[in-house]
Design a protein around this motif. Structure first.
Motif, PDB file in Angstrom:
ATOM      1  N   GLN A  11     -11.023  11.655   4.912  1.00  0.00           N
ATOM      2  CA  GLN A  11     -10.020  11.895   5.956  1.00  0.00           C
ATOM      3  C   GLN A  11     -10.622  12.525   7.201  1.00  0.00           C
ATOM      4  O   GLN A  11     -10.063  12.419   8.284  1.00  0.00           O
ATOM      5  N   LEU A  69     -10.027  13.616  -5.743  1.00  0.00           N
ATOM      6  CA  LEU A  69      -9.158  14.033  -4.636  1.00  0.00           C
ATOM      7  C   LEU A  69      -9.976  14.666  -3.510  1.00  0.00           C
ATOM      8  O   LEU A  69      -9.641  14.520  -2.329  1.00  0.00           O
ATOM      9  N   TYR A 111      -4.556  16.965   3.224  1.00  0.00           N
ATOM     10  CA  TYR A 111      -3.794  17.774   2.276  1.00  0.00           C
ATOM     11  C   TYR A 111      -4.180  17.410   0.849  1.00  0.00           C
ATOM     12  O   TYR A 111      -4.199  16.237   0.482  1.00  0.00           O
ATOM     13  N   LEU A 136       6.160   6.679   6.438  1.00  0.00           N
ATOM     14  CA  LEU A 136       6.688   5.468   5.806  1.00  0.00           C
ATOM     15  C   LEU A 136       7.381   5.720   4.469  1.00  0.00           C
ATOM     16  O   LEU A 136       7.915   4.788   3.864  1.00  0.00           O
ATOM     17  N   TRP A 161      -6.552   6.278   5.420  1.00  0.00           N
ATOM     18  CA  TRP A 161      -5.228   5.852   5.914  1.00  0.00           C
ATOM     19  C   TRP A 161      -5.145   5.880   7.437  1.00  0.00           C
ATOM     20  O   TRP A 161      -4.590   4.964   8.055  1.00  0.00           O
ATOM     21  N   LEU A 200       1.241   4.155  -3.065  1.00  0.00           N
ATOM     22  CA  LEU A 200       1.071   5.597  -2.838  1.00  0.00           C
ATOM     23  C   LEU A 200       2.355   6.361  -3.144  1.00  0.00           C
ATOM     24  O   LEU A 200       2.302   7.473  -3.679  1.00  0.00           O
ATOM     25  N   SER A 255       2.206  13.227   3.664  1.00  0.00           N
ATOM     26  CA  SER A 255       1.323  13.997   4.545  1.00  0.00           C
ATOM     27  C   SER A 255       0.577  13.111   5.545  1.00  0.00           C
ATOM     28  O   SER A 255       0.132  13.589   6.579  1.00  0.00           O
ATOM     29  N   VAL A 256       0.429  11.814   5.237  1.00  0.00           N
ATOM     30  CA  VAL A 256      -0.335  10.949   6.150  1.00  0.00           C
ATOM     31  C   VAL A 256       0.523   9.944   6.917  1.00  0.00           C
ATOM     32  O   VAL A 256       0.039   9.299   7.839  1.00  0.00           O
ATOM     33  N   ARG A 302     -11.431  11.888  -1.501  1.00  0.00           N
ATOM     34  CA  ARG A 302     -10.420  11.364  -0.567  1.00  0.00           C
ATOM     35  C   ARG A 302     -10.303  12.270   0.659  1.00  0.00           C
ATOM     36  O   ARG A 302     -10.193  11.793   1.789  1.00  0.00           O
ATOM     37  N   LEU A 331      -7.860   4.812  -4.984  1.00  0.00           N
ATOM     38  CA  LEU A 331      -7.203   6.077  -4.630  1.00  0.00           C
ATOM     39  C   LEU A 331      -8.002   6.801  -3.545  1.00  0.00           C
ATOM     40  O   LEU A 331      -7.433   7.319  -2.574  1.00  0.00           O
ATOM     41  N   PHE A 335       1.038  12.959  -0.916  1.00  0.00           N
ATOM     42  CA  PHE A 335      -0.038  12.540  -0.028  1.00  0.00           C
ATOM     43  C   PHE A 335       0.490  11.552   1.009  1.00  0.00           C
ATOM     44  O   PHE A 335       0.185  11.658   2.201  1.00  0.00           O
ATOM     45  N   ARG A 385       0.824  -1.223   0.000  1.00  0.00           N
ATOM     46  CA  ARG A 385       0.000   0.000   0.000  1.00  0.00           C
ATOM     47  C   ARG A 385       0.858   1.273   0.000  1.00  0.00           C
ATOM     48  O   ARG A 385       0.649   2.152  -0.844  1.00  0.00           O
ATOM     49  N   MET A 444      -7.601   5.599   0.044  1.00  0.00           N
ATOM     50  CA  MET A 444      -6.416   6.023   0.792  1.00  0.00           C
ATOM     51  C   MET A 444      -6.738   7.154   1.776  1.00  0.00           C
ATOM     52  O   MET A 444      -5.968   7.430   2.694  1.00  0.00           O
ATOM     53  N   GLY A 445      -7.879   7.785   1.590  1.00  0.00           N
ATOM     54  CA  GLY A 445      -8.338   8.785   2.559  1.00  0.00           C
ATOM     55  C   GLY A 445      -8.611   8.170   3.927  1.00  0.00           C
ATOM     56  O   GLY A 445      -8.687   8.877   4.934  1.00  0.00           O
ATOM     57  N   ILE A 488      -7.009   2.651   8.396  1.00  0.00           N
ATOM     58  CA  ILE A 488      -6.583   1.334   7.893  1.00  0.00           C
ATOM     59  C   ILE A 488      -5.067   1.199   7.840  1.00  0.00           C
ATOM     60  O   ILE A 488      -4.542   0.078   7.817  1.00  0.00           O
ATOM     61  N   GLY A 489      -4.342   2.325   7.817  1.00  0.00           N
ATOM     62  CA  GLY A 489      -2.886   2.267   7.775  1.00  0.00           C
ATOM     63  C   GLY A 489      -2.383   1.466   6.585  1.00  0.00           C
ATOM     64  O   GLY A 489      -3.101   1.273   5.606  1.00  0.00           O
TER      65      GLY A 489
END
Lengths: 292, 240
Positions: free
Chosen positions: B146, B139, B69, A181, B93, A167, A177-178, B142, B87, A174, A163, B90-91, B96-97
Motif C-alpha cells: 500500500q 497482512l 489499515y 464501494l 487497490w 473483499l 478502508s480503501v 499487503r 489477498l 479492509f 474484486r 489487494m494492497g 488497480i482499483g
C-alpha cells in the motif's frame, strides 16, 4: 445398447419441445444463479437466500391477481417485493436491536403468508401450486428470454463487482478502508440475489427457486479450492442436475422441479461424504504422516 | 505538523458512543501506541480514522489520505477461498482499483513484499491453510504494497509467536525510520515502553497522550481502567 441410451438420454429432448425449453430454462438458471449462490454461501447467507425466495411471493401474487399467470406482471411484482423485503429488513436491523437473521425471518414469514392469501383469494389450488413450485415444463418464449437476460445481467454485474465482492466477503474492514464501494457492492449483490430468485421462481416456484442456487454451490465447496473453480463446478453440477432431473421426471412421471432439486441434493450428499476439501472421509480418515 | 487531527470526535455504533470528545493530533512521522483496557474504543478509533466508521459528531482531518489499515485477524474470514497472492495483491487497490489487472511490474512487487515478510513460496496457498503468525505476515505484506504515509495497526502482535512478532516489529520500525506515521493498538505494555516513543491512553475518552515514559504510568492506567468500568451505555448524551 446405443439405441437404448439414445431413447433414455437424447430422445426426450429431441422429440419434445417442452423438454428442450425446460432444459434451456434450467441451464440459464444454472449459469446465472449458481455464481450468486457461491457468494451467498461464502458470505454465510445461504438461509438469507431461502428467506428472500419466500419474500418474492406476495409481489408475484399481486402480479397474478392483476394479470393472471403473466410472466411480466409476476416478475415485476416479485422483483419489487424481494427488493422491498431486503431493504426493509436491512433498515430494521440498522435502526433497532434486532439482528439481520431475525428481521429477515420476520419479513419472509409475513411475505409468505401474504402471498398465499393473495393467490388463494383469486386463484385455484392449481394456481397456488404453480406459484409455490413452478412449472418448468411449461416455460414459454417470454419466460426463456427473461431467464437468459437475467443470466447475462448477472454475469456482467459479477464481472464488474468481482474484486470488491471478494473483499467484502473475505475482509470487509479492509475494503471499507480503501474504497467506498462496500455499500454499492452489498446492495448490488442483494439485487442480483432477488433477480435470480425471480428467474428461478419461473421454473421452480418460490419454495424451490433457491435450490439450484445453493445446493450446487454447497456441493462444489467440497471439491474446489479456489473461487473460480467453485463457480465453474457449481454451474456444471446445476446443469447436470437439471438434465438428469428432467430425464428422471420424464421417464418416471415425477414432478420435474423437485426431481431436479433432489438430484442436486444427491450430488451434495455424495460431496459431503467423499469431497476432498473437508468432506467426511477426507477429514476423518487418517492422513499420511510427514516422513523425516 | 499533525498528519491526523481529531476535533471533538465521537464515534460509536447504533447511536451509542464507543469513544467520545477526542481532541488531539498525531504528528507526522510519529510512532504511537494506542493503549487502553478492552472496550476502551481503540479499534473504533482506528476505524474512525480510516473513514470506515462515520463520526457521530466531530471530525477527523487527515493531511495525507494515503492510509493503510491492518484489521484484527478476527475480522477476516479465514475460510474464504482466496490465495495468499490474491489477498496480498489487494494492497495494490489504490493502483488497480476494482477493474485493472495486475501488471508484470506489480506482480514483481507482490513477490518482493512476500519475500520481505519471509513468505516466499506461499503464493498459491489458501489463507485457510496458514497459521496465525503466517496470516499476520500476509497482512503485513499487503500493508507494504500500500506504500501509505499513515499506517494504522489493530493489535498487530496479538496471538503470534515471538519470532514473528520480532520480524514484524522490525518492519514497523523501518516504516518509522522512513518517516511514515504509525499508530498501533497494543496490549503488551513492555513492548510499548521498549519500542514506541509516543503513547495514547484511551478509555472511552482520552486519558493521556504524549511521550511514553511520561504517559504510561500506573496512575493513568488505573484511571483508564476506572473510566472503562464506570462507563454506562445508557447514560444520557453528554454536551459537546
Amino acid at each position: 445398447m446405443i439405441a437404448a441410451l439414445h431413447d433414455w438420454f437424447i430422445a426426450p429432448f429431441a422429440d419434445f419441445a417442452f423438454m428442450r425449453r425446460a432444459l434451456l430454462g434450467c441451464l440459464a438458471i444454472s449459469v446465472g444463479a449458481t455464481p450468486v449462490g457461491v457468494f451467498l454461501m461464502l458470505r454465510r447467507m445461504s438461509l438469507t437466500g431461502d428467506a428472500m425466495a419466500h419474500a418474492i411471493l406476495p409481489g408475484a401474487a399481486v402480479g397474478f391477481l392483476i394479470s393472471g399467470l403473466s410472466v411480466g406482471a409476476m416478475t415485476i411484482g416479485g422483483l419489487v417485493a424481494g427488493m422491498a423485503v431486503a431493504l426493509l429488513s436491512g433498515f430494521v436491523t440498522r435502526v433497532t436491536t434486532l439482528k439481520e437473521d431475525a428481521s429477515m425471518a420476520a419479513f419472509y414469514l409475513i411475505s409468505l403468508a401474504a402471498g398465499v392469501l393473495i393467490v388463494s383469494m383469486r386463484g385455484s389450488s392449481v394456481d397456488l401450486m404453480h406459484v409455490l413450485f413452478g412449472t418448468v415444463l411449461a416455460l414459454n418464449n417470454q419466460a426463456l428470454v427473461l431467464l437468459c437476460a437475467i443470466a447475462t445481467i448477472t454475469w456482467v454485474a459479477l464481472a464488474v463487482l468481482f474484486r470488491p465482492l471478494v473483499l467484502e466477503c473475505a475482509d470487509p474492514q479492509f475494503l471499507r478502508s480503501v474504497s467506498r464501494l462496500s455499500a454499492v457492492t452489498h446492495f448490488t449483490f442483494l439485487a442480483l440475489v432477488v433477480l435470480n430468485l425471480v428467474a428461478g421462481f419461473q421454473a421452480l416456484g418460490t419454495l424451490m427457486s433457491v435450490g439450484l442456487m445453493i445446493l450446487p454451490a454447497a456441493a462444489a465447496r467440497f471439491w474446489a479450492r479456489g473461487i473460480g473453480g467453485m463457480i465453474a463446478l457449481a454451474m456444471a453440477i446445476a446443469a447436470g442436475s437439471s438434465a438428469v432431473g428432467l430425464l428422471l421426471s420424464f421417464h418416471f412421471a415425477l414432478a420435474s422441479g423437485p426431481a431436479i432439486i433432489l438430484v442436486a441434493g444427491a450430488v451434495y450428499a455424495v460431496s459431503v461424504v467423499l469431497g476432498r476439501e473437508g468432506g467426511i472421509l477426507a477429514r476423518y480418515l487418517p492422513g499420511v504422516h510427514l516422513q523425516s | 505538523m499533525p498528519v491526523i487531527a481529531l476535533k471533538n470526535l465521537t464515534l460509536g455504533y447504533d447511536r451509542h458512543p464507543a469513544v467520545h470528545h477526542l481532541d488531539m493530533s498525531i504528528a507526522r512521522g510519529s510512532l504511537t501506541a494506542v493503549v487502553g483496557p478492552n472496550g476502551a474504543g481503540k479499534s473504533t478509533l482506528l476505524k474512525g480514522i480510516t473513514g470506515s466508521l462515520r463520526p457521530l459528531s466531530g471530525s477527523v482531518n487527515l493531511q495525507d489520505h494515503r492510509v493503510a489499515y491492518l484489521p484484527q485477524q478476527a475480522e477476516i474470514d479465514r475460510s474464504f477461498p482466496i490465495s495468499v497472492r490474491d489477498l496480498v495483491a489487494m494492497g495494490l487497490w489504490a493502483e488497480i482499483g476494482p477493474f485493472r489487472a495486475v501488471s508484470r511490474a506489480q506482480a514483481q512487487r507482490i513477490e518482493t513484499a512476500l519475500a520481505a515478510v519471509g513468505l516466499t513460496g506461499f503464493e498459491r496457498r489458501s489463507i485457510a491453510a496458514l497459521s496465525g503468525g503466517q496470516m499476520q505476515r500476509v497482512l503485513f505484506a499487503r500493508l507494504l504494497l500500500q506504500e501509505a504515509e499513515v499506517i494504522l495497526l489493530d493489535e498487530p502482535f496479538t496471538a503470534i509467536d515471538a519470532r514473528t512478532a520480532v520480524d514484524l516489529l522490525q518492519i514497523v520500525k523501518r516504516w518509522h525510520g522512513d518517516g511514515r506515521t504509525v499508530l498501533a493498538v497494543l496490549h503488551d505494555l513492555d513492548l510499548v515502553r521498549a519500542h514506541f516513543p509516543e503513547t495514547l491512553v484511551i478509555a472511552r475518552e482520552k486519558i493521556a497522550h504524549g511521550q511514553t515514559g511520561e504517559v504510561l504510568t500506573a496512575e493513568t492506567l488505573f484511571k483508564a481502567r476506572q473510566m472503562c468500568e464506570a462507563f454506562d451505555d445508557r447514560a444520557a448524551v453528554c454536551a459537546a
